[in-house]
Enzyme design. Structure first.
Site, PDB file in Angstrom:
ATOM      1  CB  THR A 150     -36.503   6.007   9.321  1.00 20.38           C
ATOM      2  OG1 THR A 150     -35.149   6.407   9.431  1.00 20.38           O
ATOM      3  CG2 THR A 150     -36.587   4.511   9.085  1.00 20.38           C
ATOM      4  N   GLY A 189     -37.430   9.715  17.242  1.00 21.53           N
ATOM      5  CA  GLY A 189     -37.482   9.874  18.688  1.00 21.53           C
ATOM      6  C   GLY A 189     -38.300  11.090  19.066  1.00 21.53           C
ATOM      7  CD  GLU A 432     -28.155  10.111  12.283  1.00 27.63           C
ATOM      8  OE1 GLU A 432     -28.993  10.173  13.197  1.00 27.63           O
ATOM      9  OE2 GLU A 432     -28.313  10.628  11.170  1.00 27.63           O
TER      10      GLU A 432
HETATM   11  C1  LIG Z   1     -26.499  24.745  20.219  1.00 28.26           C
HETATM   12  C2  LIG Z   1     -27.334  23.576  20.402  1.00 28.26           C
HETATM   13  C3  LIG Z   1     -27.097  22.451  19.482  1.00 28.26           C
HETATM   14  C4  LIG Z   1     -27.095  21.176  20.117  1.00 28.26           C
HETATM   15  C5  LIG Z   1     -26.723  20.051  19.269  1.00 28.26           C
HETATM   16  C6  LIG Z   1     -25.869  19.009  19.796  1.00 28.26           C
HETATM   17  C7  LIG Z   1     -26.377  18.056  20.755  1.00 28.26           C
HETATM   18  C8  LIG Z   1     -25.654  16.817  20.714  1.00 28.26           C
HETATM   19  C9  LIG Z   1     -26.464  15.641  20.984  1.00 28.26           C
HETATM   20  C10 LIG Z   1     -26.206  14.609  19.946  1.00 28.26           C
HETATM   21  C11 LIG Z   1     -26.853  13.361  20.242  1.00 28.26           C
HETATM   22  C12 LIG Z   1     -26.950  12.515  19.037  1.00 28.26           C
HETATM   23  C13 LIG Z   1     -28.356  12.231  18.685  1.00 28.26           C
HETATM   24  C14 LIG Z   1     -28.464  10.940  18.013  1.00 28.26           C
HETATM   25  C15 LIG Z   1     -29.863  10.572  17.799  1.00 28.26           C
HETATM   26  C16 LIG Z   1     -29.944   9.500  16.845  1.00 28.26           C
HETATM   27  C17 LIG Z   1     -31.310   8.945  16.662  1.00 28.26           C
HETATM   28  C18 LIG Z   1     -31.398   8.388  15.314  1.00 28.26           C
HETATM   29  C19 LIG Z   1     -31.683   9.126  14.245  1.00 28.26           C
HETATM   30  C20 LIG Z   1     -31.701   8.537  12.875  1.00 28.26           C
HETATM   31  O1  LIG Z   1     -31.415   7.395  12.651  1.00 28.26           O
HETATM   32  S1  LIG Z   1     -32.141   9.594  11.610  1.00 28.26           S
HETATM   33  C21 LIG Z   1     -32.115   8.632  10.140  1.00 28.26           C
HETATM   34  C22 LIG Z   1     -30.725   8.311   9.700  1.00 28.26           C
HETATM   35  N1  LIG Z   1     -30.753   7.603   8.466  1.00 28.26           N
HETATM   36  C23 LIG Z   1     -29.672   7.213   7.841  1.00 28.26           C
HETATM   37  O2  LIG Z   1     -28.580   7.426   8.300  1.00 28.26           O
HETATM   38  C24 LIG Z   1     -29.877   6.547   6.504  1.00 28.26           C
HETATM   39  C25 LIG Z   1     -28.624   5.944   5.935  1.00 28.26           C
HETATM   40  N2  LIG Z   1     -28.574   6.119   4.487  1.00 28.26           N
HETATM   41  C26 LIG Z   1     -27.857   7.097   3.866  1.00 28.26           C
HETATM   42  O3  LIG Z   1     -27.199   7.896   4.517  1.00 28.26           O
HETATM   43  C27 LIG Z   1     -27.880   7.198   2.391  1.00 28.26           C
HETATM   44  O4  LIG Z   1     -29.049   6.886   1.818  1.00 28.26           O
HETATM   45  C28 LIG Z   1     -26.798   6.351   1.707  1.00 28.26           C
HETATM   46  C29 LIG Z   1     -25.486   6.956   2.144  1.00 28.26           C
HETATM   47  C30 LIG Z   1     -26.873   4.907   2.144  1.00 28.26           C
HETATM   48  C31 LIG Z   1     -26.897   6.414   0.139  1.00 28.26           C
HETATM   49  O5  LIG Z   1     -27.745   7.343  -0.220  1.00 28.26           O
HETATM   50  P1  LIG Z   1     -28.254   7.477  -1.699  1.00 28.26           P
HETATM   51  O6  LIG Z   1     -28.618   6.170  -2.277  1.00 28.26           O
HETATM   52  O7  LIG Z   1     -29.278   8.532  -1.701  1.00 28.26           O
HETATM   53  O8  LIG Z   1     -26.999   7.966  -2.345  1.00 28.26           O
HETATM   54  P2  LIG Z   1     -26.761   8.124  -3.845  1.00 28.26           P
HETATM   55  O9  LIG Z   1     -26.560   6.768  -4.396  1.00 28.26           O
HETATM   56  O10 LIG Z   1     -27.778   8.979  -4.451  1.00 28.26           O
HETATM   57  O11 LIG Z   1     -25.437   8.912  -3.912  1.00 28.26           O
HETATM   58  C32 LIG Z   1     -24.367   8.342  -3.527  1.00 28.26           C
HETATM   59  C33 LIG Z   1     -23.321   9.418  -3.592  1.00 28.26           C
HETATM   60  O12 LIG Z   1     -23.576  10.399  -2.611  1.00 28.26           O
HETATM   61  C34 LIG Z   1     -22.574  10.361  -1.632  1.00 28.26           C
HETATM   62  N3  LIG Z   1     -23.186  10.578  -0.336  1.00 28.26           N
HETATM   63  C35 LIG Z   1     -24.130   9.829   0.261  1.00 28.26           C
HETATM   64  N4  LIG Z   1     -24.410  10.355   1.459  1.00 28.26           N
HETATM   65  C36 LIG Z   1     -23.666  11.458   1.592  1.00 28.26           C
HETATM   66  C37 LIG Z   1     -23.525  12.429   2.624  1.00 28.26           C
HETATM   67  N5  LIG Z   1     -24.219  12.348   3.760  1.00 28.26           N
HETATM   68  N6  LIG Z   1     -22.664  13.423   2.437  1.00 28.26           N
HETATM   69  C38 LIG Z   1     -21.940  13.512   1.315  1.00 28.26           C
HETATM   70  N7  LIG Z   1     -22.024  12.613   0.294  1.00 28.26           N
HETATM   71  C39 LIG Z   1     -22.884  11.607   0.448  1.00 28.26           C
HETATM   72  C40 LIG Z   1     -22.005   8.985  -1.769  1.00 28.26           C
HETATM   73  O13 LIG Z   1     -20.728   8.889  -1.267  1.00 28.26           O
HETATM   74  C41 LIG Z   1     -22.043   8.785  -3.244  1.00 28.26           C
HETATM   75  O14 LIG Z   1     -21.013   9.514  -3.850  1.00 28.26           O
HETATM   76  P3  LIG Z   1     -20.357   8.938  -5.170  1.00 28.26           P
HETATM   77  O15 LIG Z   1     -19.397  10.026  -5.556  1.00 28.26           O
HETATM   78  O16 LIG Z   1     -21.430   8.685  -6.167  1.00 28.26           O
HETATM   79  O17 LIG Z   1     -19.679   7.686  -4.773  1.00 28.26           O
HETATM   80  C1  LIG Z   2     -33.158   3.337  18.361  1.00 23.38           C
HETATM   81  C2  LIG Z   2     -33.403   3.906  17.010  1.00 23.38           C
HETATM   82  C3  LIG Z   2     -33.694   5.254  16.881  1.00 23.38           C
HETATM   83  C4  LIG Z   2     -33.968   5.799  15.627  1.00 23.38           C
HETATM   84  N1  LIG Z   2     -34.308   7.105  15.523  1.00 23.38           N
HETATM   85  C5  LIG Z   2     -34.634   7.632  14.319  1.00 23.38           C
HETATM   86  C6  LIG Z   2     -35.045   8.985  14.196  1.00 23.38           C
HETATM   87  O1  LIG Z   2     -35.095   9.726  15.166  1.00 23.38           O
HETATM   88  N2  LIG Z   2     -35.394   9.452  12.970  1.00 23.38           N
HETATM   89  C7  LIG Z   2     -35.360   8.676  11.863  1.00 23.38           C
HETATM   90  O2  LIG Z   2     -35.686   9.160  10.777  1.00 23.38           O
HETATM   91  N3  LIG Z   2     -34.939   7.391  11.946  1.00 23.38           N
HETATM   92  C8  LIG Z   2     -34.591   6.847  13.137  1.00 23.38           C
HETATM   93  N4  LIG Z   2     -34.180   5.534  13.230  1.00 23.38           N
HETATM   94  C9  LIG Z   2     -34.152   4.711  12.032  1.00 23.38           C
HETATM   95  C10 LIG Z   2     -32.741   4.345  11.569  1.00 23.38           C
HETATM   96  O3  LIG Z   2     -32.109   5.446  11.012  1.00 23.38           O
HETATM   97  C11 LIG Z   2     -32.835   3.176  10.591  1.00 23.38           C
HETATM   98  O4  LIG Z   2     -33.341   2.064  11.278  1.00 23.38           O
HETATM   99  C12 LIG Z   2     -31.486   2.872  10.001  1.00 23.38           C
HETATM  100  O5  LIG Z   2     -31.058   3.900   9.134  1.00 23.38           O
HETATM  101  C13 LIG Z   2     -31.473   1.531   9.256  1.00 23.38           C
HETATM  102  O6  LIG Z   2     -32.464   1.472   8.286  1.00 23.38           O
HETATM  103  P1  LIG Z   2     -33.513   0.264   8.215  1.00 23.38           P
HETATM  104  O7  LIG Z   2     -34.114   0.096   9.544  1.00 23.38           O
HETATM  105  O8  LIG Z   2     -34.362   0.533   7.051  1.00 23.38           O
HETATM  106  O9  LIG Z   2     -32.654  -1.029   7.943  1.00 23.38           O
HETATM  107  P2  LIG Z   2     -32.488  -1.776   6.567  1.00 23.38           P
HETATM  108  O10 LIG Z   2     -31.848  -0.858   5.582  1.00 23.38           O
HETATM  109  O11 LIG Z   2     -33.727  -2.437   6.153  1.00 23.38           O
HETATM  110  O12 LIG Z   2     -31.402  -2.849   6.997  1.00 23.38           O
HETATM  111  C14 LIG Z   2     -31.678  -4.239   7.164  1.00 23.38           C
HETATM  112  C15 LIG Z   2     -30.483  -5.054   6.651  1.00 23.38           C
HETATM  113  O13 LIG Z   2     -30.336  -4.832   5.243  1.00 23.38           O
HETATM  114  C16 LIG Z   2     -29.000  -4.504   4.948  1.00 23.38           C
HETATM  115  N5  LIG Z   2     -28.927  -3.564   3.818  1.00 23.38           N
HETATM  116  C17 LIG Z   2     -29.773  -2.544   3.525  1.00 23.38           C
HETATM  117  N6  LIG Z   2     -29.339  -1.881   2.439  1.00 23.38           N
HETATM  118  C18 LIG Z   2     -28.208  -2.465   2.038  1.00 23.38           C
HETATM  119  C19 LIG Z   2     -27.270  -2.228   0.989  1.00 23.38           C
HETATM  120  N7  LIG Z   2     -27.412  -1.206   0.153  1.00 23.38           N
HETATM  121  N8  LIG Z   2     -26.207  -3.036   0.901  1.00 23.38           N
HETATM  122  C20 LIG Z   2     -26.033  -4.044   1.768  1.00 23.38           C
HETATM  123  N9  LIG Z   2     -26.868  -4.317   2.788  1.00 23.38           N
HETATM  124  C21 LIG Z   2     -27.940  -3.550   2.921  1.00 23.38           C
HETATM  125  C22 LIG Z   2     -28.449  -3.856   6.214  1.00 23.38           C
HETATM  126  O14 LIG Z   2     -27.051  -3.974   6.269  1.00 23.38           O
HETATM  127  C23 LIG Z   2     -29.152  -4.661   7.316  1.00 23.38           C
HETATM  128  O15 LIG Z   2     -28.404  -5.823   7.574  1.00 23.38           O
HETATM  129  C24 LIG Z   2     -33.905   4.979  14.479  1.00 23.38           C
HETATM  130  C25 LIG Z   2     -33.588   3.622  14.604  1.00 23.38           C
HETATM  131  C26 LIG Z   2     -33.337   3.088  15.850  1.00 23.38           C
HETATM  132  C27 LIG Z   2     -33.005   1.627  15.976  1.00 23.38           C
END
Ligand SMILES: CCCCCCCCCCCCCCCCC/C=C/C(=O)SCCNC(=O)CCNC(=O)[C@H](O)C(C)(C)COP(=O)(O)OP(=O)(O)OC[C@H]1O[C@@H](n2cnc3c(N)ncnc32)[C@H](O)[C@@H]1OP(=O)(O)O
Ligand SMILES: Cc1cc2nc3c(=O)[nH]c(=O)nc-3n(C[C@H](O)[C@H](O)[C@H](O)COP(=O)(O)OP(=O)(O)OC[C@H]3O[C@@H](n4cnc5c(N)ncnc54)[C@H](O)[C@@H]3O)c2cc1C
Length: 667
Positions: A150, A189, A432
């Protein structure tokens, strides 16, 4: 656990329990051995004197709190080494074992991203040579990492990330850059002051071509001195609603060079001359997110079990108000409105755990197929992980808040631990993958599935019910668990059909599909939620039924009561949908309501036994209200006395400010 010093209410509650608590504990852990192993680790960690805080962490400054969290988590890692020698990625299974971190710091471990995302990404996205080089170092904590995806300007829209990795064939290196303020990595994190390495997700350029986002293994600090390497700008993003000890950071690059082989090359590669070899499926780059979305269900089940233990034990200890004149004040757990607040949260923890295990097994199978080159089930897994992560995190936050409210004023105290749990769970709605964003991903899958229904194709297993309910307007209702599950499927099919029709109706000549999609998106999210609820109901019921046959009849009965409560609660919550899509009548709803109240009464005598079955040590609960002995008032007072403000009878602010104010008032 010792029974002496336990308050009389909890002694009585435990005597009432109709099943063997130990049996439930073993079921949740996955067997007697698993319970023994978990308890052994917990015992070693929780009794280590270095882990105990003299001053509760919430009284420390932001800086001290982080330093304390690091100190104690390093001790934890040292202790865990002995117990995790045999731990490899191949034998990793989600279990209750990793809950031990809550017994070390109340909030989040700054190492969470190292274990939760850095290691899984190295394992899943590196080629064999890279894995052999990096994974052992990461597992042993010779290097400490995080997952930096992010940015300040983009989180949800991964394709919009701005950090660049440009290949230079002359030196066989990638050059990393942060072109704008909005391109700074923001949130990871442990990034701020803990990690010396990270996975950086950046836009790849080679030979003047742009190839989209890819993961890179990047060292950001010197191993000896921990000083940021030249070209690295790194720091902390500041206090948040929760996650105070997660050490979330920012990161910028200025012409920072890394070797070519630091691009994770299991899926796509850049050759020495800069030639790009495409991945079989570019969505495999998003694999770690799928893994974590699956794992989050276990985390939510665990946090719910902590909040449930606190609120249920407290509700058994607390007396308030008289139901009948001249009778003693009731234990608040005997008010049916209180049971309504509590028991659905207890049952939801069980539902998330069993559905989480089902999802984990699906993940393992699909991942194995992907390993053999078969990607067919990836879209279905992605759609499932998205909606389950989104709906379960939102539900868990609502349930934790309800538990907090159920504890009245004392639930507002940090020492109850409910506010901290609240912060932890609320964060999971956003991280996530943000709620609506993930729900719309599942909706994409549902719309494709509906196209399949119209084309009379065979649908994949989790959406096959759509075909069954595609023709009938209102499905025949039956007041049984099978009837409820069919009702939820009918609602999901109806909503999917309507969302599909809404897109078509917005698709007037000259309107793009994407605009029609946006106009229909409230209905699309609603369809996703209905689909997810149908899955939660169907899978939890079949899993709890299966489990109930593996245990004694007394425990089996309790499991089925909890599972039926979940189905009945949600039928009543979603009665509007059921009235629209099934033949349910008002008389049927009255029967459901009566059964719901009957279930609350059936669960009531076992409530304390059921939360005892989560087997959460006091050190892991961290709560004045939820401890095993129920000494709620003593603990509240003991904790209050620890406030630094109570160290002196008169605070110096009196002489500095209040007294002058009073004197001025006299003039
Ligand atoms: C032995 C030791 C090991 C130990 C391990 C275990 C320990 C356990 C501890 C666990 C504790 C948990 C830890 C948690 C910590 C969390 C802290 C936070 C971290 C974060 O937040 S990291 C950042 C996360 N960010 C996000 O999640 C971003 C969200 N956005 C997206 O995922 C994508 O951008 C999207 C899904 C919104 C769309 O992406 P994009 O625009 O690039 O997609 P496209 O338009 O290009 O393509 C869409 C098509 O692709 C498919 N698609 C999208 N994502 C996926 C995927 N992930 N997998 C498969 N397919 C995917 C869509 O469905 C579309 O398909 P279509 O056919 O075109 O419809
Ligand atoms: C506690 C915490 C820990 C985190 N840890 C990590 C980490 O370790 N590593 C890392 O990389 N990231 C991390 N993140 C980031 C996290 O993954 C993002 O904040 C999350 O994916 C949401 O993205 P954003 O903040 O850009 O929100 P935005 O996408 O800007 O969302 C803002 C608003 O816009 C709306 N929106 C955005 N896109 C669309 C769409 N296509 N359609 C409709 N509505 C939409 C959402 O629904 C929401 O209401 C962490 C976040 C938090 C809060």
């Amino acid at each position: 656990m010792a029974e002496h010093n336990v308050c009389v209410e909890l002694v009585r509650e435990r005597q009432k329990c109709t099943f063997e608590v130990q049996e439930l504990i073993h079921l949740i852990d996955g067997g007697i051995t698993a319970t023994e192993e978990r308890r052994e680790v917990e015992n070693v960690v929780c009794t280590d004197p270095r882990i105990k805080d003299v001053v509760p962490e919430e009284y420390l400054s932001h800086k001290e709190r982080y330093e304390n969290a690091i100190r104690k988590n390093c001790i934890l890692q040292e202790i865990l080494k002995k117990y995790t020698e045999k731990r490899t990625w191949d034998n990793f299974r989600p279990s209750n074992k990793y809950r031990i971190s809550s017994g070390v710091v109340k909030d989040i471990s700054p190492f969470m991203l190292h274990t939760g995302m850095f290691i899984p990404t190295l394992v899943n996205q590196s080629d064999d040579e890279q894995k052999a080089k990096w994974v052992p170092k990461a597992m042993s904590m010779e290097i400490i990492g995080t997952y930096a995806q992010t940015e300040l300007g983009h989180g949800s829209f991964i394709r919009g990330l701005e950090t660049t990795a440009t290949y230079d064939p002359n030196t066989e290196e990638f050059v990393l850059n942060t072109p704008n303020l909005t391109s700074y990595k923001w949130w990871p994190g442990g990034l701020a002051h803990t990690a010396n390495h990270c996975i950086v997700v950046a836009q790849l350029y080679s030979k003047g071509q742009h190839y989209g986002v890819h993961p890179f293994f990047v060292q950001i600090r010197d191993i000896e001195t921990h000083v940021p390497l030249p070209g690295i700008k790194v720091g902390e993003i500041g206090p948040k609603l929760g996650f105070q000890t997660a050490n979330n950071g920012f990161l910028g690059f200025e012409n920072f060079r890394i070797p070519r082989r630091n691009m994770l090359m299991k899926n796509a590669q850049v050759l020495k001359d800069g030639t790009y070899i495409k991945s079989k499926n570019d969505k495999l780059t998003y694999g770690t997110m799928v893994f974590v979305r699956v794992i989050i269900l276990f985390d939510l089940a665990f946090e719910l079990s902590r909040a449930a233990t606190i609120a249920v034990r407290y509700s058994a200890v607390r007396h308030q108000s008289q139901l009948k004149a001249n009778e003693p004040e009731l234990q608040i757990i005997d008010y049916v409105t209180q049971q309504h607040k509590l028991f659905i949260g207890v049952s939801t923890s069980h539902v998330f755990r069993v559905v989480g295990l089902w999802l984990w097994n699906t993940y393992v199978k699909v991942n194995a197929d992907i390993g053999k080159g078969n990607m067919d089930q990836l879209p279905e897994l992605h759609a499932l992980a998205c909606c389950l992560k989104a709906v379960c995190s939102r539900d868990a936050a609502a349930r934790v808040e309800e538990f907090r409210l159920a504890c009245g004023g004392h639930g507002f105290m940090t020492s109850s631990n409910l506010p901290i749990i609240n912060g932890i769970v609320s964060a999971s709605i956003t991280y996530e993958g943000e709620f609506s964003v993930l729900m719309l991903q599942t909706a994409r899958f549902l719309m494709k599935a509906w196209n399949g229904v119209l084309a009379r194709k065979t649908l994949t297993p989790t959406v096959s019910y759509l075909s069954k309910f595609s023709n009938s307007d209102r499905v025949q209702w039956a007041n049984t668990t099978a009837g409820i599950i069919s009702g939820f499927q009918a609602a999901a099919a109806g909503k999917t059909k309507e969302a599909y029709a809404a897109i078509q109706s917005y698709l007037k000549p000259g309107t793009d599909y994407e605009d029609a999609w946006n106009s229909a998106s409230v209905q699309l999210v609603s369809a996703s939620e209905a689909h997810c609820r149908a899955i939660l109901c169907e899978i939890s019921w079949s899993e709890m039924q299966r489990l109930s046959k593996t245990v004694s009849p007394n425990l089996g009965k309790v499991l089925l009561e909890l599972a039926e409560l979940y189905l009945t609660y949600w039928s009543l919550e979603k009665r509007g949908d059921l009235l629209m899509y099934t033949t349910i009548s008002t008389a049927d709803i009255a029967k459901l309501q009566a059964r719901y109240e009957e279930l609350l009464a059936l669960i009531r005598p076992n409530a304390v036994g059921i939360v005892d079955g989560f087997d959460i040590r006091d050190e892991i609960l961290n709560s004045t209200l939820g401890a095993y002995d129920g000494r709620v008032y003593e603990r509240l007072m003991e904790e209050a006395k620890k406030s630094p403000l109570n160290a002196e009878p008169v605070n110096e602010s009196f002489h500095k400010y209040i007294k002058p104010l009073m004197l001025k008032a006299k003039l």
